[in-house]
Design an enzyme around this catalytic site. Structure first.
Site, PDB file in Angstrom:
ATOM      1  N   GLY A  46      -4.451  13.621 -68.842  1.00  0.00           N
ATOM      2  CA  GLY A  46      -5.205  14.217 -67.752  1.00  0.00           C
ATOM      3  C   GLY A  46      -6.510  13.467 -67.594  1.00  0.00           C
ATOM      4  N   GLN A  51     -15.177  11.662 -64.973  1.00  0.00           N
ATOM      5  CA  GLN A  51     -14.934  10.666 -66.022  1.00  0.00           C
ATOM      6  C   GLN A  51     -14.915   9.243 -65.489  1.00  0.00           C
ATOM      7  OE1 GLN A  51     -11.426  13.021 -67.765  1.00  0.00           O
ATOM      8  NE2 GLN A  51     -12.302  12.016 -69.546  1.00  0.00           N
ATOM      9  N   CYS A  99     -10.021  13.517 -75.810  1.00  0.00           N
ATOM     10  CA  CYS A  99     -10.550  13.287 -74.467  1.00  0.00           C
ATOM     11  C   CYS A  99     -10.859  11.806 -74.323  1.00  0.00           C
ATOM     12  CB  CYS A  99     -11.837  14.103 -74.290  1.00  0.00           C
ATOM     13  SG  CYS A  99     -12.592  13.904 -72.667  1.00  0.00           S
ATOM     14  N   LEU A 100     -10.520  11.235 -73.175  1.00  0.00           N
ATOM     15  CA  LEU A 100     -10.806   9.818 -72.946  1.00  0.00           C
ATOM     16  C   LEU A 100     -12.311   9.536 -72.983  1.00  0.00           C
ATOM     17  CD1 LEU A 100      -8.284   9.080 -70.034  1.00  0.00           C
ATOM     18  CD2 LEU A 100      -7.968   8.621 -72.487  1.00  0.00           C
ATOM     19  N   HIS A 141      -8.915  22.104 -69.818  1.00  0.00           N
ATOM     20  CA  HIS A 141      -9.756  20.985 -70.269  1.00  0.00           C
ATOM     21  C   HIS A 141     -10.320  20.209 -69.075  1.00  0.00           C
ATOM     22  CE1 HIS A 141     -10.474  17.382 -73.064  1.00  0.00           C
ATOM     23  NE2 HIS A 141     -10.576  16.838 -71.862  1.00  0.00           N
ATOM     24  N   GLU A 142      -9.457  19.945 -68.082  1.00  0.00           N
ATOM     25  CA  GLU A 142      -9.911  19.140 -66.933  1.00  0.00           C
ATOM     26  C   GLU A 142     -10.869  19.930 -66.034  1.00  0.00           C
ATOM     27  OE1 GLU A 142      -9.449  16.157 -67.369  1.00  0.00           O
ATOM     28  OE2 GLU A 142      -7.703  16.212 -68.690  1.00  0.00           O
ATOM     29  N   HIS A 145     -14.256  19.754 -67.349  1.00  0.00           N
ATOM     30  CA  HIS A 145     -14.979  18.523 -66.971  1.00  0.00           C
ATOM     31  C   HIS A 145     -15.730  18.723 -65.653  1.00  0.00           C
ATOM     32  CE1 HIS A 145     -14.009  15.365 -69.835  1.00  0.00           C
ATOM     33  NE2 HIS A 145     -12.715  15.657 -69.789  1.00  0.00           N
TER      34      HIS A 145
HETATM   35 NI    NI Z   1     -11.283  15.029 -71.171  1.00  0.00          NI
END
Ligand code: NI
Length: 181
Positions: A46, A51, A99-100, A141-142, A145
């Site tokens: 995701g 991000q 997480c990226l 989670h997204e 963000h």
């Molecule tokens: Ni993330």
């Protein structure tokens, strides 16, 4: 479309509340293409627009098989613009998350097991559905963000923040439950 550089924890824009999308025109289509390309290139399950440096309320998720989460069942590919969700059960599941924007780390985070999500697809059509388990986790989670929240901010106990290499070792040994308790 092109792969964008993923912003890392500490970048001020990652802790901002993002703005709802009002225009489904070319700039949104470009943003979505960049999100898809970046998620794929980074091997994510995701990604959220902040991000890649754009504080608009757009998320992208889904995978068939993922090396970062090899034990998880496939999640349908989705783009959600202006996503929202309601919790369908107060039951939460505690599981490992990454997480990226927080590379190399994993943490235990509690998320609601079952949610009703809604939003718009890239064409501006209303979409909604029920998500459970890992699918529900990714959406939560997204959406976090979009509200300036990274997974470590959700952790109850920072003792359960691990480096990926340690996580991998523990979770392929007979000792994985030792860190859960
Ligand atoms: Ni993330």
């Amino acid at each position: 479309m092109s792969r964008q550089t993923v912003k890392l924890m500490g970048e001020p824009n990652l802790i901002e509340v993002s703005t709802p999308v009002v225009d489904f025109g070319d700039s949104l289509q470009l943003l979505i293409a960049d999100l898809k390309e970046t998620m794929k290139a980074e091997g994510g399950v995701g990604i959220a627009a902040p991000q890649i440096g754009c504080n608009q309320r757009v998320i992208c998720l889904g995978f068939e098989k993922n090396e970062r989460y090899p034990d998880k069942a496939a999640v349908p590919f989705q783009v959600l613009v202006n996503p929202k969700y309601e919790v369908l059960s107060q039951k939460q599941i505690v599981d490992w998350e990454g997480c990226l924007s927080v590379p190399g780390l994993r943490g235990l985070v509690a998320r609601y097991e079952r949610i009703h999500y809604r939003g718009y697809n890239e064409k501006g059509e209303y979409v909604e559905g029920i998500a459970s388990d890992f699918h529900a986790r990714i959406i939560q989670h997204e959406v976090d963000h979009l509200n300036g929240i990274l997974f470590p901010f959700r952790m109850d106990n920072l003792k359960h923040l691990l480096f990926q290499s340690v996580y991998t070792r523990l979770h392929t040994s007979p000792l994985p439950k030792a860190v859960d308790s």
